[in-house]
Scaffold this motif. Structure first.
Motif, PDB file in Angstrom:
ATOM      1  N   ALA A   1     -12.493 -30.907   7.883  1.00 14.17           N
ATOM      2  CA  ALA A   1     -11.064 -30.599   7.833  1.00 14.17           C
ATOM      3  C   ALA A   1     -10.833 -29.137   7.467  1.00 14.17           C
ATOM      4  CB  ALA A   1     -10.364 -31.514   6.832  1.00 14.17           C
ATOM      5  N   ALA A   2     -11.685 -28.593   6.600  1.00 14.15           N
ATOM      6  CA  ALA A   2     -11.589 -27.171   6.261  1.00 14.15           C
ATOM      7  C   ALA A   2     -11.815 -26.313   7.498  1.00 14.15           C
ATOM      8  CB  ALA A   2     -12.606 -26.824   5.177  1.00 14.15           C
ATOM      9  N   ASN A   3     -12.761 -26.718   8.330  1.00 14.58           N
ATOM     10  CA  ASN A   3     -13.027 -26.012   9.577  1.00 14.58           C
ATOM     11  C   ASN A   3     -11.810 -26.055  10.501  1.00 14.58           C
ATOM     12  OD1 ASN A   3     -14.798 -24.823  11.710  1.00 14.58           O
ATOM     13  ND2 ASN A   3     -14.463 -26.813  12.673  1.00 14.58           N
TER      14      ASN A   3
ATOM     15  N   ALA B   1      -6.646 -26.619   1.159  1.00 10.00           N
ATOM     16  CA  ALA B   1      -7.292 -25.575   0.359  1.00 10.00           C
ATOM     17  C   ALA B   1      -7.569 -24.336   1.198  1.00 10.00           C
ATOM     18  CB  ALA B   1      -8.586 -26.110  -0.252  1.00 10.00           C
ATOM     19  N   VAL B   2      -7.942 -24.532   2.458  1.00 13.33           N
ATOM     20  CA  VAL B   2      -8.183 -23.380   3.334  1.00 13.33           C
ATOM     21  C   VAL B   2      -6.870 -22.673   3.660  1.00 13.33           C
ATOM     22  CG1 VAL B   2      -8.943 -22.687   5.644  1.00 13.33           C
ATOM     23  CG2 VAL B   2     -10.337 -24.242   4.282  1.00 13.33           C
ATOM     24  N   LEU B   3      -5.800 -23.436   3.897  1.00 13.44           N
ATOM     25  CA  LEU B   3      -4.497 -22.797   4.118  1.00 13.44           C
ATOM     26  C   LEU B   3      -4.114 -21.935   2.921  1.00 13.44           C
ATOM     27  CD1 LEU B   3      -2.276 -25.597   5.727  1.00 13.44           C
ATOM     28  CD2 LEU B   3      -3.832 -23.993   6.827  1.00 13.44           C
ATOM     29  N   LEU B   4      -4.371 -22.460   1.726  1.00 11.95           N
ATOM     30  CA  LEU B   4      -4.113 -21.703   0.502  1.00 11.95           C
ATOM     31  C   LEU B   4      -4.934 -20.418   0.483  1.00 11.95           C
ATOM     32  CD1 LEU B   4      -3.191 -21.446  -2.533  1.00 11.95           C
ATOM     33  CD2 LEU B   4      -5.178 -22.846  -3.093  1.00 11.95           C
ATOM     34  N   ALA B   5      -6.217 -20.518   0.820  1.00 14.51           N
ATOM     35  CA  ALA B   5      -7.098 -19.348   0.793  1.00 14.51           C
ATOM     36  C   ALA B   5      -6.649 -18.292   1.800  1.00 14.51           C
ATOM     37  CB  ALA B   5      -8.533 -19.777   1.079  1.00 14.51           C
ATOM     38  N   VAL B   6      -6.233 -18.726   2.978  1.00 17.70           N
ATOM     39  CA  VAL B   6      -5.777 -17.778   3.999  1.00 17.70           C
ATOM     40  C   VAL B   6      -4.537 -17.041   3.527  1.00 17.70           C
ATOM     41  CG1 VAL B   6      -4.824 -17.580   6.329  1.00 17.70           C
ATOM     42  CG2 VAL B   6      -6.804 -19.037   5.923  1.00 17.70           C
ATOM     43  N   ARG B   7      -3.612 -17.778   2.927  1.00 12.35           N
ATOM     44  CA  ARG B   7      -2.379 -17.138   2.465  1.00 12.35           C
ATOM     45  C   ARG B   7      -2.643 -16.168   1.317  1.00 12.35           C
ATOM     46  NH1 ARG B   7       3.131 -20.033   0.103  1.00 12.35           N
ATOM     47  NH2 ARG B   7       3.798 -18.261  -1.141  1.00 12.35           N
ATOM     48  N   VAL B   8      -3.377 -16.621   0.312  1.00  7.80           N
ATOM     49  CA  VAL B   8      -3.640 -15.764  -0.839  1.00  7.80           C
ATOM     50  C   VAL B   8      -4.499 -14.568  -0.437  1.00  7.80           C
ATOM     51  CG1 VAL B   8      -4.738 -15.671  -3.110  1.00  7.80           C
ATOM     52  CG2 VAL B   8      -3.379 -17.661  -2.476  1.00  7.80           C
ATOM     53  N   GLY B   9      -5.389 -14.780   0.536  1.00  4.99           N
ATOM     54  CA  GLY B   9      -6.261 -13.701   0.973  1.00  4.99           C
ATOM     55  C   GLY B   9      -5.523 -12.497   1.523  1.00  4.99           C
ATOM     56  N   LYS B  10      -4.281 -12.700   1.933  1.00 10.06           N
ATOM     57  CA  LYS B  10      -3.503 -11.589   2.487  1.00 10.06           C
ATOM     58  C   LYS B  10      -3.140 -10.543   1.437  1.00 10.06           C
ATOM     59  CE  LYS B  10      -1.431 -14.399   6.146  1.00 10.06           C
ATOM     60  NZ  LYS B  10      -0.172 -14.951   6.704  1.00 10.06           N
ATOM     61  N   VAL B  11      -3.176 -10.922   0.156  1.00 11.29           N
ATOM     62  CA  VAL B  11      -2.796  -9.973  -0.894  1.00 11.29           C
ATOM     63  C   VAL B  11      -3.998  -9.547  -1.731  1.00 11.29           C
ATOM     64  CG1 VAL B  11      -0.460 -10.909  -1.023  1.00 11.29           C
ATOM     65  CG2 VAL B  11      -2.230 -11.837  -2.523  1.00 11.29           C
TER      66      VAL B  11
END
Length: 405
Positions: free
Chosen positions: A96-98, A337-347
């Protein structure tokens, strides 16, 4: 310990689209990206040609075994069991993370999966050696305890899939579904419907103790009265004894059964025959995976709170199409969790640890399981819906909030 395959976006920058800024209804509208194989070690350097006397050859660059260096991607580790008794759940979360990485465009993120079943601390150390700046997982609370101090040495946050609130805090955040989340929501809803006097039957063990405390806290916040909380001893005789003691404590308007739907189904008829036979039965998030609750007439009309399944049903279809099997319900944790990482990774600057302030964004995040945000304790606060058990299944009587405004 590190899996051989990692998924990442391979489209050019102008084709990448992140989904975190969109609403939950748009999560599956994105085009799929590609996958890239990351070798376990770099290839050996080529032999240099014979020296040329008329021109001095520059030295060959050093080749370091391991993952290739990233300058425009955050390295994210997914720590789950890929072998052993929990391998099915772990693989489902990893798959699912993939999918989330593909759906989101995955701009700036590289994911590697590590097997915690062979040693969670060793997996975490390998993930750090590979340069990962955020850990998604582990799944089990004992693995979280093993991973947390390893991650803390490098200030790497841990977004775990456990529901054990005792492991949260000090850089550990919990994505798991906890009894406190669902009990608070269903008690709040019951109070809005005029319920004032509450009681509870709780399973023995850690889950029951935490559910009991959550019930005490929830009733206190709602302004209601808690008549009694009674542990459920296993077996028919133990169940009858617990209900007898509960009935002796006084009349109540609603009773929580903090155990599985199967246990609730065995308790409900005895409750209906007692002095508080008209009391509303309440359940917990454990009921959300049991589709046949309504077969027991005594459970019809019961309320419980859980994440909405609307988006998960879509994820399940896409998962089945890609992997040829149904996902475990906990697979949504890996996706979100991956959606969270993608969003936070932008900053976050590439190569730097993910900061706590970004993970604690009070506006929250949106994923397959709806809106959520992390409290100061590190435990996720979730927007849950309330369902009512019917003869044909369930119906939503109070929808989940879309955000935390």
């Amino acid at each position: 310990m590190r899996s051989k395959v990692m998924a990442e976006q391979s489209h050019p920058p102008q084709a990448r689209r992140a989904i975190l800024g969109l609403g939950a209804s748009a999560l599956f509208a994105m085009a799929l990206g590609g996958c890239q194989l990351v070798p376990k070690s770099a290839p050996a350097p080529q032999e240099p040609p014979p020296p040329v006397r008329t021109q001095q050859r520059p030295p060959e660059p050093e080749v370091t075994p391991g993952l290739p260096q990233d300058e425009r991607r955050h390295r994210i580790a997914v720590l789950v069991p890929l072998t052993g008794g929990n391998a099915g759940v772990g693989q489902s979360i990893a798959n699912a993370a993939n999918l989330a990485l593909l759906d989101s465009g995955g701009a700036g993120v590289r994911i590697t999966v590590y097997d915690t079943a062979k040693g969670a601390a060793a997996a975490a150390n390998q993930a750090l050696a590979d340069g990962n700046a955020l850990f998604l997982g582990p799944l089990l609370s004992e693995d979280v305890r093993a991973v947390a101090p390893v991650a803390a040495r490098r200030r790497v946050p841990v977004v775990a899939f456990s529901n054990d609130v005792s492991v949260a805090g000090n850089g550990v955040y919990l994505m798991g579904f906890t009894p406190g989340q669902s009990i608070s929501r269903v008690v709040r809803y019951a109070g809005s419907q005029g319920v004032q006097r509450f009681a509870a039957l709780a399973a023995e063990g850690v889950y029951g103790r935490r559910a009991s405390q959550a019930m005490i806290d929830a009733v206190t916040r709602s302004g209601g009265r808690l008549v009694a909380v009674q542990p459920i001893e296993r077996g028919v005789a133990g169940m009858r004894s617990a209900i007898t003691k509960l009935n002796a404590a006084g009349r109540f308007d609603a009773v929580l059964i903090a155990d599985s739907g199967r246990v609730a189904a065995s308790a409900a008829p005895n409750l209906r025959n007692g002095p508080s036979g008209e009391a509303r039965i309440l359940g917990t998030e454990l009921w959300s995976t049991e589709a046949d609750l309504g077969r027991n007439a005594a459970l019809r009309g019961a309320w419980y709170a859980a994440p909405s399944d609307t988006m998960f049903n879509q994820l399940r279809e896409r998962y089945r199409s890609r992997y040829g099997a149904n996902p475990y319900r906990l697979a949504s944790l890996g996706y979100d969790a991956v959606l969270l990482a993608v969003r936070v990774g932008k900053v976050v600057r590439y190569g730097q640890p993910f900061p706590d302030f970004a993970l604690r964004d009070t506006t929250g995040f949106t994923g397959v399981d709806g809106a959520f945000r992390f409290a100061a304790s590190g435990v996720a606060e979730r927007a849950l819906e309330v369902r009512e058990v019917t003869a044909g299944g369930t119906k939503v009587v109070s929808p989940a909030a879309r955000d935390f405004d």
